[in-house]
Scaffold this active site. Structure first.
Site, PDB file in Angstrom:
ATOM      1  N   LEU A  26      26.870 -51.282  13.650  1.00 46.70           N
ATOM      2  CA  LEU A  26      25.988 -51.634  12.532  1.00 46.70           C
ATOM      3  C   LEU A  26      25.390 -50.339  12.005  1.00 46.70           C
ATOM      4  CD1 LEU A  26      23.960 -54.745  13.844  1.00 46.70           C
ATOM      5  CD2 LEU A  26      25.876 -54.760  12.242  1.00 46.70           C
ATOM      6  N   ASP A  27      25.182 -50.275  10.686  1.00 51.55           N
ATOM      7  CA  ASP A  27      24.546 -49.108  10.097  1.00 51.55           C
ATOM      8  C   ASP A  27      23.130 -48.942  10.645  1.00 51.55           C
ATOM      9  OD1 ASP A  27      26.784 -48.734   8.551  1.00 51.55           O
ATOM     10  OD2 ASP A  27      25.888 -49.531   6.707  1.00 51.55           O
ATOM     11  N   TYR A  28      22.642 -47.721  10.548  1.00 53.76           N
ATOM     12  CA  TYR A  28      21.263 -47.383  10.940  1.00 53.76           C
ATOM     13  C   TYR A  28      20.248 -48.352  10.338  1.00 53.76           C
ATOM     14  CZ  TYR A  28      16.847 -44.735  10.433  1.00 53.76           C
ATOM     15  OH  TYR A  28      15.532 -44.347  10.420  1.00 53.76           O
TER      16      TYR A  28
END
Length: 263
Positions: free
Chosen positions: A66-68
């Site tokens: 998952l993205d930051y």
């Protein structure tokens, strides 16, 4: 850059094979940089020191990313067999992922099917790793990318038109949902990168991994979270006005049918 020090980590599911947690927003999964005080890896390490595998580079089998800025469901495998089975499920596109988002503007359709190739933006390969759609002159190596967007509610967020949507990616490109929403003119609220660095008021990027269905040879999973973009949460500043769909079994049947039509 430091991680979000106010994070709390919710465990959604645990067995001998898998650990599924609700990743807070603004938290990296892992990092080789020393200036990250907190990552998802270190949070899990502190909570479950007995699960640490020192033979792995980042101590755990993270079977997807998952993205930051993105919160929500993320799965770790706890043994080699489970890791292999889960990785195979993702690579063969048997895993189903559903995301919630608040986007700018009102989408005046029940759903949108987005089929637009995504590649790397050559202007920012060493920066934010920004991606772009195939029609851009700066897009390098665009690859087939498909997303289904289902409208749940329209309303206002901080007094401006906004829409709550359910998103289902058919492919798994970097920043796919963020790029596709921006491509159709409805950038995800709080997305600094794809708002051309303009959307700085929101406290977060309004993108959340809501549900994961992971059918595999070791143990089938179906895990979801609560809706973090509820109007009852004051920080969201979200006021729904018109409701088109509710988050029940029928809405998932609808989006699954639309996704199947893209095959």
């Amino acid at each position: 850059m430091e991680g979000n020090e106010n994070n709390t980590l919710d465990v959604l599911y645990r067995s001998n094979n898998f650990l599924v947690v609700n990743k807070p927003y603004d938290l990296v999964i892992n990092s080789n940089k020393r200036n990250y005080k907190s990552t998802l890896q270190t949070e899990i390490q502190m909570m479950f020191p007995e699960l640490v595998n020192p033979e792995l580079r980042h101590e755990f089998h993270f079977v997807h990313r998952l993205d930051y800025a993105t919160s929500g469901v993320i799965c770790l495998a706890l043994n080699k067999q489970a890791a292999k089975a889960a990785t195979t499920a993702f690579e063969s596109r048997k895993a189903k992922k559903y995301y919630l988002a608040l986007v700018h503007g009102h989408i005046n359709k029940s759903h949108v099917i987005i089929s637009e190739p995504i590649g790397e933006d050559i202007r920012e390969k060493n920066g934010n790793h920004r991606m772009c759609t195939g029609g851009s002159a700066f897009c390098e190596r665009p690859r087939d990318s498909r997303t289904v967007l289902l409208v749940l509610e329209t309303g206002t967020r901080n007094g401006k038109p906004a829409t709550k949507v359910l998103l289902c990616p058919k492919t798994g490109r970097r920043h796919q949902l963020r790029v596709h929403c921006s491509h159709i003119g409805h950038t995800i609220i709080g997305d600094y990168t794809y708002s051309e660095r303009q959307d700085t008021e929101p406290h977060r990027t309004f993108l959340h991994s809501f549900r994961l269905i992971l059918q595999n040879e070791v143990e089938n999973l179906d895990v979801s979270t609560a809706d973090p973009f509820s109007s009852s949460e004051a920080m969201n500043r979200w006021i729904p006005i018109n409701s088109l769909q509710v988050l029940d079994s029928s809405v998932f049947a609808t989006i699954d049918e639309l996704t199947s039509d893209m095959s």
